[in-house]
Structure formats: C-alpha cells, structure tokens
Scaffold this motif. Structure first.
Motif, PDB file in Angstrom:
ATOM      1  N   PRO A  18       0.832  -1.208   0.000  1.00  0.00           N
ATOM      2  CA  PRO A  18       0.000   0.000   0.000  1.00  0.00           C
ATOM      3  C   PRO A  18       0.867   1.258   0.000  1.00  0.00           C
ATOM      4  CG  PRO A  18      -0.722  -1.504   1.717  1.00  0.00           C
ATOM      5  CD  PRO A  18       0.549  -2.061   1.152  1.00  0.00           C
ATOM      6  N   GLY A  19       0.583   2.163  -0.911  1.00  0.00           N
ATOM      7  CA  GLY A  19       1.333   3.413  -1.002  1.00  0.00           C
ATOM      8  C   GLY A  19       2.472   3.384  -1.994  1.00  0.00           C
ATOM      9  N   ALA A  20       2.919   2.205  -2.400  1.00  0.00           N
ATOM     10  CA  ALA A  20       4.056   2.117  -3.319  1.00  0.00           C
ATOM     11  C   ALA A  20       3.718   2.658  -4.700  1.00  0.00           C
ATOM     12  CB  ALA A  20       4.539   0.677  -3.427  1.00  0.00           C
ATOM     13  N   GLY A  21       2.491   2.484  -5.131  1.00  0.00           N
ATOM     14  CA  GLY A  21       2.076   3.025  -6.424  1.00  0.00           C
ATOM     15  C   GLY A  21       2.134   4.542  -6.432  1.00  0.00           C
ATOM     16  N   HIS A  22       1.731   5.150  -5.329  1.00  0.00           N
ATOM     17  CA  HIS A  22       1.788   6.603  -5.227  1.00  0.00           C
ATOM     18  C   HIS A  22       3.232   7.093  -5.208  1.00  0.00           C
ATOM     19  CE1 HIS A  22      -2.359   5.907  -3.833  1.00  0.00           C
ATOM     20  NE2 HIS A  22      -2.589   7.054  -4.432  1.00  0.00           N
ATOM     21  N   VAL A  23       4.110   6.344  -4.568  1.00  0.00           N
ATOM     22  CA  VAL A  23       5.526   6.716  -4.539  1.00  0.00           C
ATOM     23  C   VAL A  23       6.099   6.693  -5.951  1.00  0.00           C
ATOM     24  CG1 VAL A  23       7.810   6.050  -3.696  1.00  0.00           C
ATOM     25  CG2 VAL A  23       5.850   6.000  -2.149  1.00  0.00           C
ATOM     26  N   LEU A  24       5.732   5.690  -6.751  1.00  0.00           N
ATOM     27  CA  LEU A  24       6.176   5.644  -8.150  1.00  0.00           C
ATOM     28  C   LEU A  24       5.691   6.855  -8.937  1.00  0.00           C
ATOM     29  CD1 LEU A  24       5.809   1.972  -9.435  1.00  0.00           C
ATOM     30  CD2 LEU A  24       7.883   3.320  -9.240  1.00  0.00           C
ATOM     31  N   LEU A  25       4.527   7.345  -8.596  1.00  0.00           N
ATOM     32  CA  LEU A  25       3.961   8.506  -9.286  1.00  0.00           C
ATOM     33  C   LEU A  25       4.558   9.824  -8.806  1.00  0.00           C
ATOM     34  CD1 LEU A  25       0.203   7.477  -9.309  1.00  0.00           C
ATOM     35  CD2 LEU A  25       1.725   7.643 -11.281  1.00  0.00           C
TER      36      LEU A  25
END
Length: 99
Positions: A18-25
């Motif tokens: 959770p949250g890793a996708g946002h970090v990539l963005l």
C-alpha cells in the motif's frame, strides 16, 4: 514533458505494498497517508470485532483503505498516461508555428 509511469507498473506496485504506487507517481506524501490509514484502520477494526470473526472481518478497515489506495494509484497513473498520450498526439498533428 517527461514520460509518465506505465499504469500497470503502478498497479503492480500498489497491489504489492500500500502506497508504493503513489511513490512511483511521485506522490510520496499521499502514499504514506494511505499506508498510515491502512495500518491504523486495520488495527482499529481488529480491536473492535470479536475474536470469532474471520480474518477479513477483523481487518476490514485496513482492507478497505488498501483497496482505495490501489484504485486511486491506478486511476491517477491512467489519467496521467492518457493525458500524455493525448498531448503527444495533439502536438504531432499541429507542429508549433502552423495553423
């Protein structure tokens, strides 16, 4: 304009953690917020449900926020991807200086 991250890569990262996708963005604060609330609401629902309930019932709060996190990360990545694609198509159709 830099090329946006592939939405499927963001989706895979968001499903794994959770949250890793946002970090990539590049939206690290939003990703950490989702991670924080996943843990907190998972803990709260764990404490509020009886011990005889299933695993998913006992962690429903965290699972709910985790699902929202995955959806939000993919949606944001997909919008960025489509906007970049549209922008590239538009500039190729009408190069600068031509009407």
């Amino acid at each position: 304009m830099e090329k946006p991250v592939n939405p499927y890569a963001v989706l895979a990262a968001a499903v794994i953690l959770p949250g890793a996708g946002h970090v990539l963005l590049g939206k690290t604060q939003r990703g950490l917020m989702f991670l924080f609330f996943t843990v907190i609401l998972g803990w709260v629902s764990l404490r509020l449900t009886p011990e005889t309930a299933s695993f998913f019932s006992r962690h429903a709060g965290g699972i709910l926020i985790y699902g929202f996190s995955v959806i939000d990360a993919y949606k944001t990545a997909r919008i960025n991807w489509e906007l970049a694609k549209y922008s590239n198509r538009k500039t190729k159709a009408h190069p600068p200086g031509e009407a």
